[in-house]
Design an enzyme around this catalytic site. Structure first.
Site, PDB file in Angstrom:
ATOM      1  N   SER A 164       0.802  -1.221   0.000  1.00 10.67           N
ATOM      2  CA  SER A 164       0.000   0.000   0.000  1.00 10.67           C
ATOM      3  C   SER A 164       0.838   1.277   0.000  1.00 10.67           C
ATOM      4  O   SER A 164       0.330   2.352  -0.309  1.00 10.67           O
ATOM      5  CB  SER A 164      -0.942   0.015   1.204  1.00 10.67           C
ATOM      6  N   LYS A 174       0.922   4.598   6.963  1.00 13.93           N
ATOM      7  CA  LYS A 174       0.423   5.404   5.852  1.00 13.93           C
ATOM      8  C   LYS A 174       1.082   6.785   5.921  1.00 13.93           C
ATOM      9  O   LYS A 174       1.776   7.129   6.872  1.00 13.93           O
ATOM     10  CB  LYS A 174      -1.097   5.585   5.939  1.00 13.93           C
TER      11      LYS A 174
END
Length: 278
Positions: free
Chosen positions: A43, A120
């Site tokens: 990701s 993230k």
């Protein structure tokens, strides 16, 4: 005989004490300074690759319940979260020696619902509005500048211990084929630049306007079309808005990296990523 038995017992006691001290030191190190973290998914490509190993700087933003260590080993049936160690502090909003994260930081945080660690990039600060339009990021109504940076190329094959395969912009390339994705440099208002990857037209390329609540943050993966992040609410399986108390720390540098299914596969080590700044 009694002397030998006494000596053996003393040796066992010393060994146990050594193990206990080692565990205590490791626990203190993980709680207050740095936590090891393996990258399990794609990701955050190509900033972080599957198999990257890094230490999370817990001193960067101060301490909350999320700073306590977690021990998760599904194969052994062990699932001890930070709240199991420091549940008494889960409702406290303030952080000890707290400092605000900065836009563009790569951050590890506890998922507000599952308690699992996520990594993230911090995009939206409290009070910001965030929106995606046609695959472009808008902050507080302004388009975030993007610059084409060619293609990200990788081999279509199983990656990491989970054997995950990448998603490709050039379709089904087959095992061992070249998987490519357009690469774009995005620059946030504070000057932080990083690469994002695009697979193609996806549902989350166009969203409504998110308004980040006070005391919360909005996170996105750099591999935009392959990231479970704040664009999806928690009740729909996403991350949603992340409260300050759930932040663990900042990722600053990749220490080690392996492209294989096992750390022992030394021929898959990525020497060019050792001690690589994030």
């Amino acid at each position: 005989m009694a002397e030998k038995s006494k000596s053996a017992m003393s040796s066992v006691v010393e060994t146990i004490k050594t193990i206990v001290y080692a565990l205590l030191i490791a626990g203190i190190f993980r709680t207050f300074f740095f936590q090891p973290f393996w990258i399990p998914s794609g990701s955050m490509k190509d900033t972080l690759l599957i198999g990257d190993f890094l230490f999370v700087n817990k001193m960067a933003y101060g301490y909350s319940y999320a700073s306590c260590p977690s021990i998760i080993a599904p194969g052994l049936g062990i699932d001890i979260g930070a709240d199991d160690f420091c549940g008494f502090a889960t409702e406290k909003e303030d952080r000890l020696l707290g400092r605000m994260p900065e836009r563009g930081d790569v951050v590890v945080f506890r998922h507000p619902v599952t308690g699992r660690d996520f990594i993230k990039r911090l995009i939206g600060l409290p009070g910001d509005t965030v929106q995606m339009q046609g695959g472009q990021l808008f902050l507080n109504g302004d388009a975030v500048p993007q610059q084409d940076d060619g293609l990200f190329r990788e081999t279509y094959e199983a990656q990491g211990p989970q054997g995950l395969r990448p998603r490709c912009a050039n379709g089904a390339v087959g095992e061992g084929g070249e998987c490519v994705k357009p690469r774009t440099i995005e620059t946030l208002p504070n000057g932080v630049s990083y690469a994002t990857l695009d697979i193609g037209e996806q549902a989350l390329d166009d969203t409504g306007v998110y308004t980040v609540p006070e005391g919360h943050f909005f996170f996105m993966g750099d591999n935009r079309d392959n990231s479970t992040d704040s664009r999806v609410p928690q009740n729909l399986g996403g991350v949603g808005f992340v409260p300050l108390k759930d932040i663990v720390g900042r990722a600053d540098r990749v220490v080690f990296s392996s492209a294989g299914r096992s750390l022992l596969h030394f021929w898959t080590w990525r020497g060019d990523r050792f001690f690589k700044a994030i």
